[in-house]
Motif scaffolding. Sequence first.
Motif, short mmCIF file in Angstrom:
data_model
loop_
_atom_site.label_atom_id
_atom_site.label_comp_id
_atom_site.label_asym_id
_atom_site.label_seq_id
_atom_site.Cartn_x
_atom_site.Cartn_y
_atom_site.Cartn_z
N CYS A 31 41.46 34.82 38.54
CA CYS A 31 41.59 33.83 39.61
C CYS A 31 43.03 33.61 40.02
N ILE A 32 43.97 34.14 39.22
CA ILE A 32 45.38 34.09 39.64
C ILE A 32 45.93 35.52 39.67
N ARG A 63 43.69 36.72 33.90
CA ARG A 63 42.88 35.73 34.60
C ARG A 63 42.71 36.17 36.04
N THR A 118 42.60 27.85 38.82
CA THR A 118 44.05 27.66 38.71
C THR A 118 44.65 28.36 37.50
N GLY A 119 43.88 29.22 36.87
CA GLY A 119 44.42 29.97 35.73
C GLY A 119 44.44 29.19 34.43
N ASP A 120 43.73 28.07 34.40
CA ASP A 120 43.80 27.25 33.20
C ASP A 120 42.63 27.42 32.23
N CYS A 121 41.41 27.68 32.77
CA CYS A 121 40.23 27.61 31.90
C CYS A 121 39.83 28.92 31.25
#
Lengths: 291, 158
Positions: free
Chosen positions: B60-61, B58, B42-45
């Motif tokens: 993943c996004i 990132r 989700t673009g957080d880690c």
Amino acid sequence: MEFYKPSTLQEALKLLNKYGENALVVNGGTDAVLDLTEGRVRPEAIVYIADLPELQSIGCEDRRVFLGGAVTYSRMEADPVLSGVRGLMECLRRLGSPTIRESGTAAGNIAKGATAADCSTMLTALRAEIVLAREGGQRRMALPDVFAGPFRTAIEPQELITRIEFPLPEENEGTGFVKYSRRRMQDIGKILVGARICVQGGVCTGGTVSLGAVNRTVVRSLDIEGRIAGKTLEEIREAVRAARPAEAVLRDSYFRHYKELAVSGAVCEALEAAWKDAVQKGAVQGKEAVL
Amino acid sequence: MSIVRFTLNGAPVSCEVPADALLVDTIRSAFGLTGTKKGCGTGDCGACTVLIDGVPVRSCIYLTCMADGRDVVTIEGLGGPGRLTAVQQAFMDAGAVQCGYCIPGMIMVATAFLNRNPHPTREQARESVSGNLCRCTGYQKIVDAVMLAAARLGEEGR
């Protein structure tokens, strides 16, 4: 699903006109791609606009700041004109993470219409307007009017934000931004406040105050603006602490009680920061500095 | 399906992907470069961070199609055994690695950061990795590693 990377603004607008609600505009992608992967949207066309040459400019003309629709937060952070807008700099410093700021854009933040939108909150305090282009025309809209509800805006599916503009703060104007969040970095704000005030002769002669994450959308607080006009800093503190801003209409949630208690303090902090900024700028300019 | 052409770790590559393919999945599945990790998705880690045109992104996004025509560098593109970059070596020497899952992302972010800011303060180094989550080390040794790499790169430059 088709992926399009138009090479001109005209081409992009043509695609939006053709696909309407079935198009997903991807700018930095930090929100839009997530909507796609999480299945919240299922577009027929992805229109990728990050490289459109018409959306890259950033600068100031006749004391009016302009930001192209694809300008990233990190470009804003590095801009020499914007570096003097302290509230905006503080907002950017607290926004997402350095990596998110490399991709994310102010225009994307506005178009998303999130309730806790950091940059939209600060831009509302700065009295920003957006320019919306569509095939065969364009219109302007002031910032809080754009926000129609949580994740809803008045932007039509055929329209694209090409530009964000706001008047550059004058020498006697200061700006401030406060974000309360659980983590200092990379977190969604629980309370956001933007402030832009004019300080003259030791009193606030007027200003704009915006709130994020305490209503259905980012809002302007006319209530607070009315309470601070004509007052000294000490009087402002008293007036703000007297009651919650009328626009802080909190829905029932785990954070409601905390927000009710903390919102006035956050407004106070933002106004203090803006006041300090105005006084310091005035002092640098050799004007009267009254704290 | 779209045909996407880009540079991956210095070599021109192409692949055919659906419009909504994520770069992290393409890098791992189509190209077998599994150094880039998919953590939260989700673009957080930050575990999936790669460099695109020198900027940390990132993956993943980020859609694979968005990479068309660009220069993509993954952790494999930095250096391998016997030819580690100063940042990779510093992470080992500072003991910054425990489980290792976050480390490719950390190193990509630190590499881009030090390219732009070769003489950082510790606070700036902390902020540079503030968007990358590590659940093992408590971050101190990771920040130590960034500072160690900065010091060594500074000596090399002299």
